[in-house]
Design a protein around this motif. Structure first.
Motif, PDB file in Angstrom:
ATOM      1  N   THR A   1      11.515  -2.260 -17.229  1.00  0.00           N
ATOM      2  CA  THR A   1      12.257  -3.156 -16.401  1.00  0.00           C
ATOM      3  C   THR A   1      10.332  -2.909 -16.148  1.00  0.00           C
ATOM      4  N   PHE A   2       9.518  -4.297 -16.114  1.00  0.00           N
ATOM      5  CA  PHE A   2       8.810  -4.709 -15.149  1.00  0.00           C
ATOM      6  C   PHE A   2       8.728  -5.588 -13.831  1.00  0.00           C
ATOM      7  N   THR A   3       8.413  -5.063 -13.168  1.00  0.00           N
ATOM      8  CA  THR A   3       8.200  -5.557 -11.131  1.00  0.00           C
ATOM      9  C   THR A   3       7.037  -5.764 -10.560  1.00  0.00           C
ATOM     10  N   ASP A   4       6.553  -6.300 -10.047  1.00  0.00           N
ATOM     11  CA  ASP A   4       5.437  -6.094  -9.282  1.00  0.00           C
ATOM     12  C   ASP A   4       5.185  -5.058  -8.417  1.00  0.00           C
ATOM     13  N   ALA A   5       4.163  -4.478  -8.489  1.00  0.00           N
ATOM     14  CA  ALA A   5       3.953  -3.632  -7.580  1.00  0.00           C
ATOM     15  C   ALA A   5       3.890  -3.469  -5.909  1.00  0.00           C
ATOM     16  N   THR A   6       4.556  -3.461  -4.974  1.00  0.00           N
ATOM     17  CA  THR A   6       4.486  -3.142  -3.932  1.00  0.00           C
ATOM     18  C   THR A   6       2.668  -2.703  -3.005  1.00  0.00           C
ATOM     19  N   GLY A   7       2.964  -1.578  -3.338  1.00  0.00           N
ATOM     20  CA  GLY A   7       2.407  -0.508  -2.873  1.00  0.00           C
ATOM     21  C   GLY A   7       3.175   0.810  -1.835  1.00  0.00           C
ATOM     22  N   SER A   8       4.943   0.541  -1.694  1.00  0.00           N
ATOM     23  CA  SER A   8       5.630   1.315  -1.585  1.00  0.00           C
ATOM     24  C   SER A   8       5.965   2.111  -1.744  1.00  0.00           C
ATOM     25  N   GLU A   9       5.806   2.576  -3.470  1.00  0.00           N
ATOM     26  CA  GLU A   9       6.660   3.526  -4.704  1.00  0.00           C
ATOM     27  C   GLU A   9       6.029   5.033  -4.049  1.00  0.00           C
ATOM     28  N   THR A  10       6.827   5.648  -4.241  1.00  0.00           N
ATOM     29  CA  THR A  10       7.060   7.324  -3.652  1.00  0.00           C
ATOM     30  C   THR A  10       5.983   7.685  -5.323  1.00  0.00           C
ATOM     31  N   ALA A  11       5.359   8.471  -5.170  1.00  0.00           N
ATOM     32  CA  ALA A  11       4.188   9.030  -6.362  1.00  0.00           C
ATOM     33  C   ALA A  11       5.476  10.341  -6.589  1.00  0.00           C
ATOM     34  N   ILE A  12       5.291  10.585  -7.996  1.00  0.00           N
ATOM     35  CA  ILE A  12       5.612  11.943  -8.470  1.00  0.00           C
ATOM     36  C   ILE A  12       4.532  12.296  -9.020  1.00  0.00           C
ATOM     37  N   THR A  13       4.143  13.463  -8.369  1.00  0.00           N
ATOM     38  CA  THR A  13       2.841  14.733  -8.568  1.00  0.00           C
ATOM     39  C   THR A  13       2.592  14.802 -10.299  1.00  0.00           C
ATOM     40  N   THR A  14       4.203  15.557 -10.266  1.00  0.00           N
ATOM     41  CA  THR A  14       4.230  16.366 -11.607  1.00  0.00           C
ATOM     42  C   THR A  14       4.232  15.258 -12.995  1.00  0.00           C
ATOM     43  N   GLY A  15       3.539  14.014 -12.591  1.00  0.00           N
ATOM     44  CA  GLY A  15       3.654  13.298 -13.706  1.00  0.00           C
ATOM     45  C   GLY A  15       2.513  12.320 -13.850  1.00  0.00           C
ATOM     46  N   LEU A  16       1.477  11.653 -14.552  1.00  0.00           N
ATOM     47  CA  LEU A  16       0.838  10.881 -14.407  1.00  0.00           C
ATOM     48  C   LEU A  16       1.512   8.950 -14.747  1.00  0.00           C
ATOM     49  N   ASN A  17       0.381   8.823 -13.737  1.00  0.00           N
ATOM     50  CA  ASN A  17       1.227   7.882 -12.960  1.00  0.00           C
ATOM     51  C   ASN A  17       2.696   7.464 -12.614  1.00  0.00           C
ATOM     52  N   GLN A  18       3.678   8.930 -12.763  1.00  0.00           N
ATOM     53  CA  GLN A  18       5.093   8.099 -12.603  1.00  0.00           C
ATOM     54  C   GLN A  18       5.703   8.237 -10.896  1.00  0.00           C
ATOM     55  N   VAL A  19       6.394   7.607 -11.101  1.00  0.00           N
ATOM     56  CA  VAL A  19       6.670   6.954  -9.817  1.00  0.00           C
ATOM     57  C   VAL A  19       8.121   7.153  -9.492  1.00  0.00           C
ATOM     58  N   GLU A  20       9.158   7.100  -8.727  1.00  0.00           N
ATOM     59  CA  GLU A  20      10.675   6.852  -8.208  1.00  0.00           C
ATOM     60  C   GLU A  20      10.941   6.343  -8.742  1.00  0.00           C
ATOM     61  N   THR A  21      12.501   6.103  -8.786  1.00  0.00           N
ATOM     62  CA  THR A  21      12.727   4.545 -10.069  1.00  0.00           C
ATOM     63  C   THR A  21      14.148   4.346  -9.029  1.00  0.00           C
ATOM     64  N   THR A  22      14.206   5.344  -8.393  1.00  0.00           N
ATOM     65  CA  THR A  22      15.364   5.113  -7.285  1.00  0.00           C
ATOM     66  C   THR A  22      14.543   4.475  -6.112  1.00  0.00           C
ATOM     67  N   ALA A  23      15.515   3.061  -5.464  1.00  0.00           N
ATOM     68  CA  ALA A  23      14.670   2.946  -3.743  1.00  0.00           C
ATOM     69  C   ALA A  23      15.286   4.010  -3.019  1.00  0.00           C
ATOM     70  N   PRO A  24      14.855   3.812  -1.955  1.00  0.00           N
ATOM     71  CA  PRO A  24      15.224   5.254  -0.658  1.00  0.00           C
ATOM     72  C   PRO A  24      16.106   4.534  -0.202  1.00  0.00           C
ATOM     73  N   ALA A  25      17.081   5.472   0.585  1.00  0.00           N
ATOM     74  CA  ALA A  25      18.577   4.744   0.470  1.00  0.00           C
ATOM     75  C   ALA A  25      18.485   4.333   1.995  1.00  0.00           C
ATOM     76  N   PRO A  26      18.990   2.763   2.227  1.00  0.00           N
ATOM     77  CA  PRO A  26      18.752   2.204   3.797  1.00  0.00           C
ATOM     78  C   PRO A  26      19.252   3.407   4.993  1.00  0.00           C
ATOM     79  N   SER A  27      18.074   3.197   6.087  1.00  0.00           N
ATOM     80  CA  SER A  27      18.201   4.457   7.437  1.00  0.00           C
ATOM     81  C   SER A  27      18.368   3.440   8.234  1.00  0.00           C
ATOM     82  N   ALA A  28      18.589   3.963   9.532  1.00  0.00           N
ATOM     83  CA  ALA A  28      18.716   2.869  10.131  1.00  0.00           C
ATOM     84  C   ALA A  28      18.599   3.575  12.348  1.00  0.00           C
ATOM     85  N   THR A  29      18.080   2.637  12.978  1.00  0.00           N
ATOM     86  CA  THR A  29      17.968   3.245  14.011  1.00  0.00           C
ATOM     87  C   THR A  29      18.439   2.757  15.049  1.00  0.00           C
ATOM     88  N   MET A  30      19.388   2.858  16.234  1.00  0.00           N
ATOM     89  CA  MET A  30      19.675   2.161  17.654  1.00  0.00           C
ATOM     90  C   MET A  30      19.308   2.355  18.516  1.00  0.00           C
TER      91      MET A  30
END
Length: 439
Positions: free
Chosen positions: A327-356
Motif C-alpha cells: 500500500t502506497f500513500t503520500d507521506a505527511t511528515g507526521s510518521e513515527t520512525a522506528i530507529t532500528t530499521g532503515l527508513n522504517q516507520v510505524e504502520t499503525t496510527a496513534p490511538a485517538p486522544s482527547a483533552t476536555m
C-alpha cells in the motif's frame, strides 16, 4: 578636454530631462496580451517492489542452496578440491563432475543456508516525485495444525510433536547499505570520466574498454551494484544487506498469521532529457523528463524458528505461504520512525486522544474521520452518561484528523479531575472513542 566634454554632455541631458514632460504623446493606448501559463508539474507514484519472494521452510536444518554464483574461470585457473560445482541448462542447475575447466562451459558455486526459515533479502526503491509511505502487509496460511508463536524460544522449546513456528519480518538495519548483483547500463556521460571504467558488449559478454574514445561514449556501458535509476524489480528480489536484529513478529494463532511493516521513502528527482527542452509552449512533461536520482530505498527479509521435535512431514498442507500486499500513500511528515530499521516507520496510527476543559471544549486528536457531519456524542464518567447532538454542540470539520467540539455553557464541573470517555459517532456511523481528564 575630457572634463569639458563631460560638462557639455551633462548639460544636454539636463535640457532633455526638463523638456521631456512638456512633450505631448499622440500614440494609441498600450495593450498587453493576457498570459496563459501551463502548469509544469510532474507526478509519479511508482515504487519498485521485488518481483517475487522465495522462502524455504527447513525444520531439520538441511543445507539449502539459496544462490548460484558464476565462477570466473579466467581468474580461478582450476577447480578447488571439495567444492561442489554446477552447470546451468534451460534454467535448471545440475551438479557437475569437474576435474578441470571445460572449454565453452560456465560453472557455478552455490551459497547455502541451514536455517529453519530461509529467505532472500528483498528491496524497495522509490521513483515517486513525492515522499511515500509504503506499508507491506503479509498474510500467512499453513496447515490447520500449525501454531504460530511470538518468540524463537517458544518454537524451539515447544512440547514434542507440537507444530510450533515463529516468524518475523526483519527490515534492513538502520545504517545498512543495500546493493544488488552487478548490472550494466548505457552511460549518459558526454565526456570521458577518467575515474570510471567503461565496457563494450559482444555476444552477451562485457569487456572493459582500455582506451575510451569520446566519439563512442554513447555506446559504452557502466557497471554498478548500487540501487539507482537503472535498477529493476527483478534485481530487488535478491539484494545484499545487513538485517536488523529487531524484526516485526507475526501474530500468534493457528493455521494463519499476519504482520505489517512500513517504510518512508524519500522522493526521487527528475531531469530534462538531453534531446528535450522546456519552453513557454511545453504542456506535458512526461516525454521531457527522465529519472536522474532514485528516491529512498528499504529492505526486508524473513526470519524464524520451528520446533525440531515435531513431525512436519506428516502435515496435510506441505507448504507455508506468505503473501505480500503493498500500500502506497503520500507521506505527511507526521510518521513515527522506528530507529532500528532503515527508513522504517510505524504502520499503525496513534490511538485517538482527547483533552476536555471546564469551558466545555473537547479536542480529539488522531481521529480517523470518514464523514464531516456529526451524528451523536456520548460523554460518560463512571455511571454517569450524557448524550449530545449537533443541536447542542458545535462540531468542527474533522477532515484533518482532529475533532473539535464546543459543548454548551454550564458543563458539569462535578467531573473535574475525573476520567471522561468521549464517543463520537459520525453520520456514516464511523465511531471515534477517546479518554480525557476533565480539567
Amino acid at each position: 578636454m575630457r572634463k569639458s566634454f563631460k560638462t557639455i554632455t551633462a548639460a544636454a541631458l539636463s535640457v532633455a530631462m526638463i523638456l521631456a514632460p512638456t512633450m505631448t504623446s499622440f500614440a494609441a493606448d498600450p495593450t498587453t496580451t493576457a498570459a496563459s501559463g501551463n502548469v509544469l508539474a510532474y507526478d509519479v507514484d511508482t515504487v519498485i517492489v521485488p518481483t517475487a519472494l522465495k522462502l524455504a521452510v527447513n525444520p531439520d536444518g538441511y543445507d539449502v542452496n539459496t544462490k548460484y554464483v558464476k565462477v570466473d574461470t579466467a581468474t580461478v585457473t582450476k577447480p578447488v578440491s571439495g567444492t561442489k560445482y554446477y552447470t546451468l541448462s534451460e534454467d535448471v542447475y545440475t551438479v557437475a563432475s569437474v576435474t578441470e575447466w571445460a572449454q565453452n562451459t560456465t560453472y557455478y558455486t552455490a551459497t547455502t543456508s541451514n536455517n529453519q526459515i530461509i529467505s532472500l533479502n528483498y528491496g524497495l526503491a522509490s521513483q515517486a516525485t513525492d515522499d511515500k509511505v509504503v506499508k507491506v502487509s503479509f498474510g500467512v496460511t499453513a496447515d490447520s495444525n500449525v501454531k504460530f508463536v511470538d518468540t524463537s524460544a517458544k518454537a524451539t522449546g515447544a512440547e514434542s510433536g507440537e507444530l510450533a513456528i515463529y516468524l518475523g519480518v526483519a527490515p534492513a538495519a538502520k545504517d545498512a547499505t543495500l546493493t544488488v548483483d552487478e548490472y550494466y547500463f548505457i552511460t549518459k556521460d558526454k565526456a570521458i570520466d577518467e575515474s570510471k571504467t567503461y565496457y563494450t558488449v559482444a555476444d552477451g559478454v562485457y569487456s572493459a574498454v582500455q582506451s575510451p574514445v569520446v566519439g563512442s561514449i554513447g555506446s559504452y556501458y557502466e557497471k554498478s551494484t548500487t540501487i539507482g535509476p537503472n535498477t529493476t524489480a527483478a534485481m530487488l528480489a535478491d539484494v545484499t544487506m545487513t538485517a536488523s536484529e529487531t524484526p516485526v513478529v507475526f501474530a500468534t494463532g493457528t493455521a494463519s498469521s499476519s504482520a505489517d511493516i512500513g517504510f518512508k521513502l524519500a522522493k526521487a528527482t527528475y531531469a530534462i532529457k538531453d534531446d528535450k527542452f522546456i519552453d513557454f509552449a511545453t504542456a506535458n512533461l512526461s516525454d521531457v523528463l527522465e529519472l536522474s536520482t532514485i528516491g529512498g530505498s528499504a529492505g526486508f527479509t524473513f526470519t524464524g524458528a520451528m520446533n525440531p521435535n515435531a513431525d512436519w512431514a506428516n502435515i496435510t498442507t506441505k507448504s507455508i505461504t506468505i503473501t505480500p500486499t503493498y500500500t502506497f500513500t503520500d507521506a505527511t511528515g507526521s510518521e513515527t520512525a522506528i530507529t532500528t530499521g532503515l527508513n522504517q516507520v510505524e504502520t499503525t496510527a496513534p490511538a485517538p486522544s482527547a483533552t476536555m476543559t471546564a469551558a466545555g471544549l473537547v479536542t480529539i486528536a488522531n481521529a480517523t474521520c470518514t464523514s464531516s457531519e456529526l451524528k451523536t456524542i456520548t460523554i460518560s464518567s463512571g455511571t454517569e452518561s450524557y448524550s449530545v447532538d449537533s443541536t447542542t454542540a458545535t462540531f468542527a470539520d474533522p477532515s484533518s484528523g482532529t475533532i473539535t467540539i464546543q459543548l454548551a455553557d454550564g458543563w458539569l464541573t462535578s467531573w473535574t479531575g475525573k476520567a471522561v470517555t468521549i464517543k463520537v459517532v459520525l453520520k456514516d456511523d464511523t465511531e471515534v472513542t477517546a479518554t480525557a481528564t476533565f480539567s
